[in-house]
Design a protein around this motif. Structure first.
Motif, short mmCIF file in Angstrom:
data_model
loop_
_atom_site.label_atom_id
_atom_site.label_comp_id
_atom_site.label_asym_id
_atom_site.label_seq_id
_atom_site.Cartn_x
_atom_site.Cartn_y
_atom_site.Cartn_z
N MET A 1 -1.12 5.13 -3.23
CA MET A 1 -1.78 4.08 -2.46
C MET A 1 -0.74 3.05 -2.01
SD MET A 1 -4.74 2.94 -1.32
CE MET A 1 -6.00 3.71 -2.34
N GLN A 2 -0.72 2.78 -0.71
CA GLN A 2 0.20 1.80 -0.16
C GLN A 2 -0.53 0.48 0.07
OE1 GLN A 2 1.73 3.45 3.45
NE2 GLN A 2 3.36 4.58 2.42
N ILE A 3 0.12 -0.62 -0.28
CA ILE A 3 -0.40 -1.94 0.04
C ILE A 3 0.40 -2.46 1.23
CG2 ILE A 3 -0.73 -4.30 -0.76
CD1 ILE A 3 -0.99 -3.20 -3.59
N ILE A 4 -0.28 -2.63 2.34
CA ILE A 4 0.35 -3.07 3.58
C ILE A 4 -0.09 -4.50 3.87
CG2 ILE A 4 0.70 -2.60 6.03
CD1 ILE A 4 1.65 -0.35 4.22
N ARG A 5 0.87 -5.39 3.98
CA ARG A 5 0.53 -6.78 4.30
C ARG A 5 0.35 -6.94 5.81
NH1 ARG A 5 3.66 -11.11 0.35
NH2 ARG A 5 2.70 -10.36 -1.61
#
Length: 574
Positions: free
Chosen positions: A1-5
């Motif tokens: 899972m990627q957290i993209i700001r």
């Protein structure tokens, strides 16, 4: 899972009277004009822009004036149930003498205005059929109804097929060349607009004065419109946010139907603090349980009754059905996880672009929920299938990911492989279909191939869009309440998610499968409560001192005391 700001947005176009945090959150959600934050009813788009609404209103007006029998044909989900209740309540209040309804049992008749449902409807001898949240693909059903001398008005919001039914009138913002600016009305929203236009036409003809009839305030049923709109997970564009915000406002003020009040009570939710999230997570599942397991009639009756005792009894019945639904769904999800494990794919990128799952003991009313949960696990479009009950066919429910329009995928499969799919319909993110059991393997391969074609070489990866970090001083009850009041949040206008690193003070499993945490932000003295649902720490290292967290701010009211709680979206030990 990627957290993209999210990129830092330009907020210069928004009022300086807004708190800086809200300006940032709104701008990141493409709010470019202060008008988009006007949630008054005066800001609603005019009904006149809906194609076909004048024809529908003319037919309904004539039917009401002539005292004809009107039969509502509803869908069997929460949107269909709220639209049906709204239609019955609204048309009756506008002066219709005889308004009835029928809702298909999904296991016997399937979806929409089918010829079989026309046979059922004919027993009640209606002069007119009005569909709500269905009908745009009911070519044969409309033909059957008109052959019997019934007028047919379709009110729907689903994407239309190439061939439209030959109804007397169709109201659907997604019709080709329809000028209505918002394409995201739910079925209940379309019906609300029809009632608005019908009331205007009756008023212009002095209908209420001539009949000494009190002109109804249609806004009194915005609680139904708000519930159905959120439950159907349509994007909350400005117009839908107005409908939802106004419905929530009325519920908080104590002005809602007995059924919604009873459903909130069995779910343990306080009407004075109700939110769109409560609709989606607590009320809609209870209402949908009826349509998934038995028949939506009890759900519609719950929304139609004005008797508190009756509403409470039906709400308890719906609550019982929802408990049964959860148990069955958990069993099916465990089956799905075993199937995934049996595939023994060591590399995540080896998953097919689109995955089909089927078991002969699955419940056709719950396959959509299973597809949704598996999609979240593998970050691929998923279709779950169950037997249709006739020994020959399967019914499937699809859930998709951003970037893959699943109804377009099904359309492409049907075009490239004629006869493979019996019928299908739906939206970008969710769809339903039927096919012969003998075609399952061929369809699964064709589906994966078409999804891969849409992805054009991209490997789908699960992503969480974050609104960035929060200072320790902003991690407060006040900020949580500010964000809650700034909604409604939902599909297409997502509730803010933040991310950051925290000191892990305490962790323990609660409820068998949820992780309760105490997290201390950098520079803070006191830790904050947090909960990660459906998460355990069994694979974590023995000693974890810090964690990276994506979270939402929530107001915890357990024990009668309001305090800040973080709702964890994703958690990684550091």
């Amino acid at each position: 899972m990627q957290i993209i700001r999210r990129p830092e947005p330009d907020t210069d176009h928004l009022s300086d009277e807004l708190p800086p945090l809200l300006k940032r959150l709104y701008a990141a959600r493409d709010v470019r004009d202060p008008h988009q934050l006007d949630y008054s009813l005066n800001a609603l788009l005019p009904s006149s822009q809906l194609h076909g609404i004048a024809d529908a209103v003319g037919l309904l007006k004539t039917a009401i004036e002539a005292g004809r029998r009107i039969l509502i044909v509803a869908d069997f989900d929460a949107d269909g149930a709220t639209a049906c209740a709204l239609a019955v309540r609204g048309l009756t209040a506008l002066g219709a003498h005889d308004v009835r309804y029928v809702v298909p049992n999904r296991f016997e008749y399937g979806y929409g205005l089918s010829p079989e449902i026309v046979e059922v409807a004919a027993v009640q001898q209606p002069d007119m059929i009005v569909t709500v949240d269905n009908g745009i693909a009911s070519v044969s059903g409309v033909a059957a109804a008109r052959e019997r001398g019934m007028q047919v008005i379709i009110t729907d919001h689903h994407l239309p097929p190439a061939e439209l039914p030959a109804a007397d009138a169709i109201v659907n913002p997604n019709l080709p060349d329809d000028p209505f600016p918002s394409k995201y009305l739910a079925g209940v929203g379309v019906m609300f607009y029809v009632l608005i236009a019908l009331r205007s036409a009756l008023r212009a003809d002095d209908w209420f004065k001539r009949r000494n009839l009190a002109e109804p305030n249609l806004a009194q049923w915005l609680d139904l419109v708000a519930l159905g709109t959120v439950a159907d997970v349509v994007p909350l564009d400005h117009n839908n946010r107005i409908l939802v915000a106004q419905g929530i406002k009325r519920i908080r003020n104590g002005s809602c139907c007995a059924g919604i009040r009873a459903l909130l009570a069995v779910a343990g939710r306080d009407p004075a603090g109700v939110s769109a999230t409560d609709f989606g997570f607590f009320i809609a599942p209870r209402l949908n349980a009826a349509g998934r397991l038995t028949d939506m009639t009890v759900g519609i009756e719950c929304l139609l009754t004005n008797n508190d005792a009756s509403a409470q009894a039906m709400a308890r019945q719906l609550d019982d059905l929802n408990r049964e639904r959860r148990e069955l769904q958990n069993t099916m999800h465990e089956d799905a996880e075993r199937t995934l494990a049996e595939l023994s794919l060591a590399d995540d990128h080896a998953w097919p672009a689109g995955l089909c799952l089927y078991r002969e003991d699955w419940h056709q009313g719950l396959v959509g929920l299973v597809a949704s949960r598996v999609k979240e696990q593998i970050h691929r479009p998923v279709i779950a299938f169950a037997p249709a009950g006739d020994g020959e066919n399967l019914k499937g429910s699809a859930r998709s990911i951003p970037g893959v329009h699943v109804r377009d995928v099904l359309d492409a499969v049907a075009t490239r492989h004629p006869g493979l799919v019996t019928k299908f319909g739906g939206h970008a993110m969710a769809a339903g279909l039927s096919l012969a059991q003998a075609n399952y393997e061929a369809f699964a391969a064709a589906f994966a191939e078409e999804v891969e074609r849409q992805l054009d070489g991209e490997t789908p990866v699960g992503q969480i869009l974050s609104d960035g970090d929060l200072e320790a001083t902003d991690l407060s009850l006040r900020t949580a309440e500010l964000i809650a009041s700034a909604g409604p949040w939902g599909q297409g206008f997502p509730e803010p998610v933040f991310d950051g690193e925290f000191e892990l003070v305490e962790r323990r499993i609660v409820g068998g499968r949820h992780l309760s945490l105490k997290l201390r932000p950098p520079g803070a003295n006191k830790p904050i409560k947090a909960i990660a649902f459906g998460t355990d720490d069994s694979a974590w290292p023995a000693r974890v001192e810090r964690v990276a967290v994506a979270y939402r701010l929530d107001v915890d009211t357990y024990g009668g005391r309001r305090q800040l709680q973080l709702m964890v979206e994703h958690l990684t030990p550091l």
